[in-house]
Design a protein around this motif. Structure first.
Motif, PDB file in Angstrom:
ATOM      1  N   HIS A  18      74.269  12.133 -93.145  1.00  0.00           N
ATOM      2  CA  HIS A  18      73.928  12.750 -91.632  1.00  0.00           C
ATOM      3  C   HIS A  18      74.967  13.808 -91.483  1.00  0.00           C
ATOM      4  CE1 HIS A  18      71.489   8.993 -91.728  1.00  0.00           C
ATOM      5  NE2 HIS A  18      70.778   9.900 -91.202  1.00  0.00           N
ATOM      6  N   TYR A  19      76.074  14.058 -92.326  1.00  0.00           N
ATOM      7  CA  TYR A  19      77.151  14.782 -91.983  1.00  0.00           C
ATOM      8  C   TYR A  19      77.437  15.664 -93.183  1.00  0.00           C
ATOM      9  CZ  TYR A  19      78.061  11.470 -88.223  1.00  0.00           C
ATOM     10  OH  TYR A  19      78.051  10.722 -87.141  1.00  0.00           O
ATOM     11  N   ILE A  20      78.436  16.782 -92.803  1.00  0.00           N
ATOM     12  CA  ILE A  20      79.020  17.490 -93.614  1.00  0.00           C
ATOM     13  C   ILE A  20      80.344  17.527 -93.206  1.00  0.00           C
ATOM     14  CG2 ILE A  20      79.506  19.726 -94.685  1.00  0.00           C
ATOM     15  CD1 ILE A  20      76.569  20.408 -94.242  1.00  0.00           C
ATOM     16  N   PHE A  21      81.501  16.511 -93.798  1.00  0.00           N
ATOM     17  CA  PHE A  21      82.719  16.510 -93.404  1.00  0.00           C
ATOM     18  C   PHE A  21      83.739  17.686 -94.029  1.00  0.00           C
ATOM     19  CE2 PHE A  21      80.980  12.338 -92.912  1.00  0.00           C
ATOM     20  CZ  PHE A  21      81.596  12.033 -91.647  1.00  0.00           C
ATOM     21  N   HIS A  22      84.349  18.393 -93.218  1.00  0.00           N
ATOM     22  CA  HIS A  22      85.346  19.417 -93.420  1.00  0.00           C
ATOM     23  C   HIS A  22      86.655  18.946 -93.435  1.00  0.00           C
ATOM     24  CE1 HIS A  22      81.608  22.164 -93.384  1.00  0.00           C
ATOM     25  NE2 HIS A  22      81.513  21.630 -92.275  1.00  0.00           N
ATOM     26  N   TYR A  23      87.551  18.936 -94.249  1.00  0.00           N
ATOM     27  CA  TYR A  23      89.031  18.451 -94.275  1.00  0.00           C
ATOM     28  C   TYR A  23      89.771  19.188 -95.142  1.00  0.00           C
ATOM     29  CZ  TYR A  23      87.469  15.660 -98.008  1.00  0.00           C
ATOM     30  OH  TYR A  23      86.817  15.371 -99.377  1.00  0.00           O
TER      31      TYR A  23
ATOM     32  N   GLU B 289      78.801   7.274 -90.678  1.00  0.00           N
ATOM     33  CA  GLU B 289      77.355   6.660 -90.979  1.00  0.00           C
ATOM     34  C   GLU B 289      76.756   5.534 -90.274  1.00  0.00           C
ATOM     35  OE1 GLU B 289      74.823   8.450 -92.290  1.00  0.00           O
ATOM     36  OE2 GLU B 289      76.092  10.042 -92.863  1.00  0.00           O
ATOM     37  N   SER B 290      77.521   4.553 -90.067  1.00  0.00           N
ATOM     38  CA  SER B 290      77.200   3.229 -89.552  1.00  0.00           C
ATOM     39  C   SER B 290      77.015   3.645 -87.963  1.00  0.00           C
ATOM     40  CB  SER B 290      78.601   2.160 -89.711  1.00  0.00           C
ATOM     41  OG  SER B 290      77.982   0.909 -88.794  1.00  0.00           O
TER      42      SER B 290
ATOM     43  N   CYS C 229      71.644   6.216 -82.991  1.00  0.00           N
ATOM     44  CA  CYS C 229      70.310   6.739 -82.978  1.00  0.00           C
ATOM     45  C   CYS C 229      69.161   5.459 -82.786  1.00  0.00           C
ATOM     46  CB  CYS C 229      69.908   7.453 -84.381  1.00  0.00           C
ATOM     47  SG  CYS C 229      70.740   9.041 -84.593  1.00  0.00           S
ATOM     48  N   ASN C 230      69.569   4.455 -83.314  1.00  0.00           N
ATOM     49  CA  ASN C 230      68.526   3.312 -83.138  1.00  0.00           C
ATOM     50  C   ASN C 230      68.694   2.881 -81.406  1.00  0.00           C
ATOM     51  OD1 ASN C 230      67.100   0.950 -83.936  1.00  0.00           O
ATOM     52  ND2 ASN C 230      69.062  -0.339 -83.444  1.00  0.00           N
ATOM     53  N   ILE C 231      69.792   2.719 -81.052  1.00  0.00           N
ATOM     54  CA  ILE C 231      69.785   2.372 -79.406  1.00  0.00           C
ATOM     55  C   ILE C 231      69.198   3.579 -78.598  1.00  0.00           C
ATOM     56  CG2 ILE C 231      71.472   2.297 -77.452  1.00  0.00           C
ATOM     57  CD1 ILE C 231      71.392  -0.197 -79.101  1.00  0.00           C
ATOM     58  N   LEU C 232      69.327   4.946 -79.174  1.00  0.00           N
ATOM     59  CA  LEU C 232      68.682   5.865 -78.254  1.00  0.00           C
ATOM     60  C   LEU C 232      67.276   6.282 -78.868  1.00  0.00           C
ATOM     61  CD1 LEU C 232      71.927   8.356 -78.107  1.00  0.00           C
ATOM     62  CD2 LEU C 232      71.060   6.527 -76.590  1.00  0.00           C
TER      63      LEU C 232
END
Length: 81
Positions: free
Chosen positions: A10-15, A33-34, A40-43
């Protein structure tokens, strides 16, 4: 110094290679991710875009990415940064 990119579900991490994030990127990805799945589950929401997540080392770096060059602790920009 150029940014390194690493994608997860779900992400593209930039570092940067010299950053603390580089050392712990796999742990960071696992935690984010966790959290993403929990939120997303709660909302009860689903998205089909990946979030661009910049892991900065200084407030000045955050300001550069934001574009105003003002030091900051973080920001969010619709739809995916």
């Amino acid at each position: 110094m150029e940014w390194i990119n690493k994608e997860s579900s779900h992400y593209i991490f930039h570092y940067k290679k010299s950053s603390l994030a580089n050392k712990d990127i796999d742990k960071i990805i696992e935690l984010q991710e966790s959290c993403y799945k929990y939120i997303c589950n709660i909302l009860r929401v689903k998205t089909n875009i990946k979030i661009n997540y910049f892991l900065c080392s200084t407030p000045g770096e955050v300001g550069e990415i934001y574009g105003d060059n003002e030091p900051a602790n973080g920001f969010a920009r619709m739809p995916d940064i």
